[in-house]
Design a protein around this motif. Structure first.
Motif, mmCIF file in Angstrom:
data_model
loop_
_atom_site.group_PDB
_atom_site.id
_atom_site.type_symbol
_atom_site.label_atom_id
_atom_site.label_comp_id
_atom_site.label_asym_id
_atom_site.label_seq_id
_atom_site.Cartn_x
_atom_site.Cartn_y
_atom_site.Cartn_z
ATOM 1 N N GLN A 30 -3.585 -3.849 -6.464
ATOM 2 C CA GLN A 30 -4.016 -5.088 -7.103
ATOM 3 C C GLN A 30 -3.873 -6.295 -6.177
ATOM 4 O OE1 GLN A 30 -1.485 -4.912 -10.567
ATOM 5 N NE2 GLN A 30 -3.090 -3.981 -11.824
ATOM 6 N N ASP A 31 -4.665 -7.323 -6.483
ATOM 7 C CA ASP A 31 -4.571 -8.580 -5.744
ATOM 8 C C ASP A 31 -3.150 -9.127 -5.826
ATOM 9 O OD1 ASP A 31 -7.240 -8.473 -5.130
ATOM 10 O OD2 ASP A 31 -7.867 -9.777 -6.780
ATOM 11 N N GLY A 32 -2.658 -9.654 -4.718
ATOM 12 C CA GLY A 32 -1.319 -10.213 -4.688
ATOM 13 C C GLY A 32 -0.236 -9.188 -4.440
ATOM 14 N N ARG A 33 -0.587 -7.907 -4.535
ATOM 15 C CA ARG A 33 0.404 -6.843 -4.311
ATOM 16 C C ARG A 33 -0.014 -5.922 -3.174
ATOM 17 N NH1 ARG A 33 3.042 -3.143 -9.147
ATOM 18 N NH2 ARG A 33 4.602 -2.055 -7.891
ATOM 19 N N MET A 69 0.849 -1.173 0.000
ATOM 20 C CA MET A 69 0.000 0.000 0.000
ATOM 21 C C MET A 69 0.887 1.226 0.000
ATOM 22 S SD MET A 69 -2.988 0.717 2.654
ATOM 23 C CE MET A 69 -2.506 1.905 3.830
ATOM 24 N N ILE A 70 0.709 2.075 -0.975
ATOM 25 C CA ILE A 70 1.617 3.197 -1.164
ATOM 26 C C ILE A 70 0.811 4.464 -1.309
ATOM 27 C CG2 ILE A 70 3.461 4.080 -2.630
ATOM 28 C CD1 ILE A 70 3.698 1.075 -3.509
ATOM 29 N N ASP A 71 1.301 5.543 -0.774
ATOM 30 C CA ASP A 71 0.574 6.793 -0.811
ATOM 31 C C ASP A 71 1.161 7.703 -1.863
ATOM 32 O OD1 ASP A 71 -1.212 8.664 -0.249
ATOM 33 O OD2 ASP A 71 -0.637 8.988 1.821
ATOM 34 N N ASN A 72 0.540 7.741 -3.020
ATOM 35 C CA ASN A 72 1.001 8.629 -4.081
ATOM 36 C C ASN A 72 0.700 10.069 -3.728
ATOM 37 O OD1 ASN A 72 1.430 9.964 -6.473
ATOM 38 N ND2 ASN A 72 0.737 8.242 -7.701
ATOM 39 N N GLU A 73 -0.524 10.334 -3.281
ATOM 40 C CA GLU A 73 -0.961 11.643 -2.845
ATOM 41 C C GLU A 73 -0.699 12.708 -3.875
ATOM 42 O OE1 GLU A 73 -1.034 12.543 1.045
ATOM 43 O OE2 GLU A 73 -1.801 10.606 1.336
ATOM 44 N N GLN A 74 -1.198 12.519 -5.082
ATOM 45 C CA GLN A 74 -1.157 13.491 -6.162
ATOM 46 C C GLN A 74 0.225 13.683 -6.703
ATOM 47 O OE1 GLN A 74 -3.101 16.890 -4.551
ATOM 48 N NE2 GLN A 74 -4.987 15.800 -4.258
ATOM 49 N N GLY A 75 1.096 12.694 -6.563
ATOM 50 C CA GLY A 75 2.378 12.703 -7.228
ATOM 51 C C GLY A 75 2.600 11.308 -7.717
ATOM 52 N N GLN A 76 3.553 11.062 -8.543
ATOM 53 C CA GLN A 76 3.804 9.702 -8.953
ATOM 54 C C GLN A 76 4.652 9.033 -7.914
ATOM 55 O OE1 GLN A 76 2.540 7.843 -11.352
ATOM 56 N NE2 GLN A 76 1.153 9.540 -11.598
#
Length: 447
Positions: free
Chosen positions: A91-94, A1-8
């Motif tokens: 996604q599932d698995g990630r 789980m990663i927080d992009n927060e309006q950036g890549q």
């Protein structure tokens, strides 16, 4: 789980400079995940939009163009596509759920019941990835996904979309002012209307902003999230990138303190990315040092000769360190100009007499441990990521000076006497800084 927060994948308070990638290449528009392609001609179904509040709906899930406008307030939907980094991470698995699994398990039920949910957590904890995951799994088939980009005097539900079959994310972090007293109540009614249309809204908020009488009606569907387990996230990233052979690296003693600290989702992703790019295990120690953001090294640079020099010398060295980080690889003249400009903004005169009686350019660069290659100036090139770490340290350790620093960085980049290639270096440095702090005002789109 990663927080992009309006950036890549990750983004200090820098406005007037665009948060577009420094390459300047146009970004192709794309339909939201699960939607049919946009018809040629730029308008949905080949028709122009004239209504002040309008959607053109094409296909079972897709909304192809939008003009949400009401009394000057807008909430512009931006499609979330399958190429979105947070979409991939959901996604599932990630996907790796938050550590507080009880809250996470309740979140999906609350979204389905209320039509709206508030994910309340610090930036960098993986909120946006969690939001996408919720929207993708709340109903089958999943709704078309959008980020909402609001342009309003203050938050309101009036310009928010009500179309059927959509899932939207609205970031209400760092509110400039407290919302009106009715916002919480209006969100309850708005969510009920969305639910009738099989649509959903996930609001991203921070604990520092989401409180008060106005927020009380939202408490039944407000969920406090934590970051996922850092080691589990790194492991998932390895496997998603077909490098499961590197999972064994994570047992090494070099990582013991990192797993003990269990850093944020953003930090864990940065570690995974760096390990994925490593040529072999011999680089692990250097990567661990870099992951610590070179904190010890930056402190040494900023405090060199503190015991023997005065405050003026200390300040001169520090601004040169910062200028060198902003213009890493730029001309020496540009680095010194940027340092002198910051000194001027700090109230120190830099007229010819001051400059000619000050230390020479070579001495100033040496004091900041900046090396020269021809006419170019570099921080230690053996310490990957050091210039970016210096700028992150500057913004994190001196939060009351963001406006000054913002004006300084923008001023140097816009100075016509600074070579174009050096101005590009500044833009790139600010882009990287935005990845660290998504709410960076110097990297935000102009109003």
């Amino acid at each position: 789980m990663i927080d992009n927060e309006q950036g890549q994948r990750e983004g200090t308070e820098i406005t007037s400079l665009s948060a577009e990638p420094p390459s300047g290449e146009p970004v192709e528009s794309a339909a939201p995940a699960g939607s049919p392609p946009l018809p040629e001609g730029g308008e949905p179904n080949g028709q122009t939009q004239s209504s002040s509040v309008s959607f053109s709906h094409s296909g079972e899930h897709g909304i192809q163009a939008y003009n949400l406008h009401l009394n000057g307030d807008q909430a512009i939907p931006v499609p979330i596509t399958e190429s979105d980094a947070d979409y991939k991470a959901s996604q599932d698995g990630r996907f790796v759920p938050p550590r507080n699994t009880d809250q996470w398990e309740a979140a999906s039920k609350l979204l389905d019941e209320y039509g709206v949910i508030v994910l309340c957590a610090a930036q960098g904890t993986g909120r946006r990835t969690a939001a996408i995951r919720l929207l993708r799994t709340v109903t089958s088939p999943p709704p078309a996904l959008f980020d909402l980009d609001p342009e309003w005097s203050k938050p309101s539900v009036r310009p928010l979309p009500k179309e059927a079959g959509i899932g939207c994310i609205l970031d209400l972090s760092d509110l400039a002012e407290q919302p009106g007293e009715r916002l919480g109540t209006d969100l309850v009614s708005y969510g009920a209307e969305l639910r009738k249309n099989n649509s959903f809204l996930v609001i991203l908020a921070t604990p520092a902003d989401w409180y008060g009488h106005w927020a009380e009606p939202t408490l039944p569907f407000t969920v406090r999230l934590e970051s996922p387990d850092a080691r589990a996230l790194v492991t998932a990233e390895f496997r998603a990138n077909y490098r499961g052979d590197r999972v064994a690296w994570l047992d090494r003693t070099e990582f013991a303190d990192i797993w003990k600290a269990n850093p944020s989702a953003r930090a864990a992703w940065r570690l995974a990315d760096r390990l994925l790019r490593a040529s072999g295990p011999e680089q692990i120690q250097a990567i661990v040092n870099e992951f610590g953001d070179w904190h010890t090294e930056v402190e040494k640079l900023l405090n060199r000769n503190r015991a023997t020099g005065g405050d003026a010398q200390l300040l001169s060295t520090r601004v040169t360190v910062w200028a060198g980080a902003l213009l890493h690889g730029g001309q020496r003249r540009s680095v010194i100009k940027a340092a002198d400009d910051l000194l001027t903004r700090l109230g120190l005169e830099r007229n010819p007499v001051n400059v000619l009686t000050d230390a020479t350019t070579s001495s100033r660069l040496d004091a900041a441990k900046i090396t020269r290659d021809g006419d170019r100036a570099f921080h230690d090139t053996q310490k990957e990521g050091l210039p970016t770490a210096i700028l992150r340290h500057l913004w994190d350790e001196f939060p009351t000076q963001h406006e000054l620093l913002r004006r300084w960085a923008i001023g140097i980049a816009a100075d016509r006497t600074v070579p174009e290639e050096d101005a590009r270096l500044i833009t790139t440095a600010l882009w990287k800084l935005a990845a660290h702090r998504p709410r960076c005002a110097a990297c935000r789109r102009p109003p």
